[in-house]
Design a protein around this motif. Structure first.
Motif, PDB file in Angstrom:
ATOM      1  N   ALA A   7       5.588   2.176  13.087  1.00  0.00           N
ATOM      2  CA  ALA A   7       6.711   1.376  13.585  1.00  0.00           C
ATOM      3  C   ALA A   7       6.565  -0.107  13.267  1.00  0.00           C
ATOM      4  CB  ALA A   7       6.834   1.558  15.097  1.00  0.00           C
ATOM      5  N   ILE A   8       5.403  -0.551  12.875  1.00  0.00           N
ATOM      6  CA  ILE A   8       5.149  -1.987  12.725  1.00  0.00           C
ATOM      7  C   ILE A   8       5.910  -2.595  11.553  1.00  0.00           C
ATOM      8  CG2 ILE A   8       3.351  -3.694  12.257  1.00  0.00           C
ATOM      9  CD1 ILE A   8       1.482  -1.897  13.981  1.00  0.00           C
ATOM     10  N   LYS A   9       5.821  -2.024  10.377  1.00  0.00           N
ATOM     11  CA  LYS A   9       6.488  -2.607   9.207  1.00  0.00           C
ATOM     12  C   LYS A   9       8.009  -2.661   9.369  1.00  0.00           C
ATOM     13  CE  LYS A   9       2.862  -1.994   5.838  1.00  0.00           C
ATOM     14  NZ  LYS A   9       2.453  -1.432   4.568  1.00  0.00           N
ATOM     15  N   PRO A  10       8.659  -1.606   9.849  1.00  0.00           N
ATOM     16  CA  PRO A  10      10.105  -1.724  10.070  1.00  0.00           C
ATOM     17  C   PRO A  10      10.461  -2.812  11.085  1.00  0.00           C
ATOM     18  CG  PRO A  10       9.461   0.572  10.067  1.00  0.00           C
ATOM     19  CD  PRO A  10       8.192  -0.230  10.046  1.00  0.00           C
ATOM     20  N   LEU A  11       9.621  -2.984  12.087  1.00  0.00           N
ATOM     21  CA  LEU A  11       9.873  -4.061  13.047  1.00  0.00           C
ATOM     22  C   LEU A  11       9.805  -5.425  12.369  1.00  0.00           C
ATOM     23  CD1 LEU A  11       7.952  -2.860  16.226  1.00  0.00           C
ATOM     24  CD2 LEU A  11      10.405  -3.278  16.043  1.00  0.00           C
ATOM     25  N   ILE A  12       8.845  -5.621  11.514  1.00  0.00           N
ATOM     26  CA  ILE A  12       8.688  -6.912  10.849  1.00  0.00           C
ATOM     27  C   ILE A  12       9.878  -7.202   9.944  1.00  0.00           C
ATOM     28  CG2 ILE A  12       7.247  -8.212   9.220  1.00  0.00           C
ATOM     29  CD1 ILE A  12       4.843  -6.799  10.574  1.00  0.00           C
ATOM     30  N   ALA A  38      -3.328  -4.013  12.490  1.00  0.00           N
ATOM     31  CA  ALA A  38      -2.192  -3.517  11.697  1.00  0.00           C
ATOM     32  C   ALA A  38      -1.039  -4.516  11.721  1.00  0.00           C
ATOM     33  CB  ALA A  38      -1.739  -2.159  12.223  1.00  0.00           C
ATOM     34  N   ILE A  39      -0.800  -5.149  12.842  1.00  0.00           N
ATOM     35  CA  ILE A  39       0.271  -6.141  12.953  1.00  0.00           C
ATOM     36  C   ILE A  39      -0.042  -7.344  12.072  1.00  0.00           C
ATOM     37  CG2 ILE A  39       1.361  -7.790  14.536  1.00  0.00           C
ATOM     38  CD1 ILE A  39       1.096  -5.548  16.707  1.00  0.00           C
ATOM     39  N   GLY A  40      -1.259  -7.805  12.113  1.00  0.00           N
ATOM     40  CA  GLY A  40      -1.662  -8.932  11.268  1.00  0.00           C
ATOM     41  C   GLY A  40      -1.584  -8.601   9.792  1.00  0.00           C
ATOM     42  N   MET A  91       2.338 -12.445  11.392  1.00  0.00           N
ATOM     43  CA  MET A  91       1.932 -13.726  11.975  1.00  0.00           C
ATOM     44  C   MET A  91       2.852 -14.884  11.573  1.00  0.00           C
ATOM     45  SD  MET A  91      -0.228 -12.383  13.808  1.00  0.00           S
ATOM     46  CE  MET A  91      -0.544 -13.849  14.741  1.00  0.00           C
ATOM     47  N   LEU A  92       3.158 -15.021  10.308  1.00  0.00           N
ATOM     48  CA  LEU A  92       3.995 -16.137   9.854  1.00  0.00           C
ATOM     49  C   LEU A  92       5.380 -16.120  10.507  1.00  0.00           C
ATOM     50  CD1 LEU A  92       4.367 -18.639   8.084  1.00  0.00           C
ATOM     51  CD2 LEU A  92       5.026 -17.106   6.227  1.00  0.00           C
TER      52      LEU A  92
END
Length: 113
Positions: free
Chosen positions: A55-60, A90-92, A97-98
């Motif tokens: 789910a992380i990449k789609p959120l970003i 994984a989020i980083g 972050m940016l």
């Protein structure tokens, strides 16, 4: 609605995405629908889906949108996901972050991938 919820629990990723999308559209319309979705048992499988690394990449990617509310909701979701230790890295690594820092500094950030 039961079919959508079973699609969240026992299906392929594509079927999970479709069920999530349809539930989102139902929830978006009225608070009554949100209550029905919760009472039907959708919360636990939705949390399970969003708690996964997938789910992380789609959120970003939401940071590319012009919708400030969507970006704020994404920041909240990433915060919740970061409370699970394995998600922090994984989020980083996914590049969050940016856009998060810029969202905090500027209140809005047009992020391009």
């Amino acid at each position: 609605m039961d079919q959508l919820i079973s699609g969240l629990e026992f299906s392929s990723i594509e079927k999970q995405k479709q069920a999530t999308l349809e539930l989102r559209l139902l929830a978006k319309n009225t608070s009554e629908n949100r209550i029905k979705i919760a009472k039907a048992g959708a919360i636990k499988p939705l949390i399970s889906i969003i708690s996964s690394n997938a789910a992380i990449k789609p959120l970003i990617r939401v940071f590319k949108l012009r919708n400030s509310t969507a970006k704020e909701n994404t920041a909240c979701a990433l915060f919740r996901l970061s409370q699970i230790d394995v998600n922090k890295t994984a989020i980083g690594r996914a590049g969050a972050m940016l856009p998060l820092v810029n969202l905090l500094e500027n209140g809005d950030y047009n992020y391009t991938l």
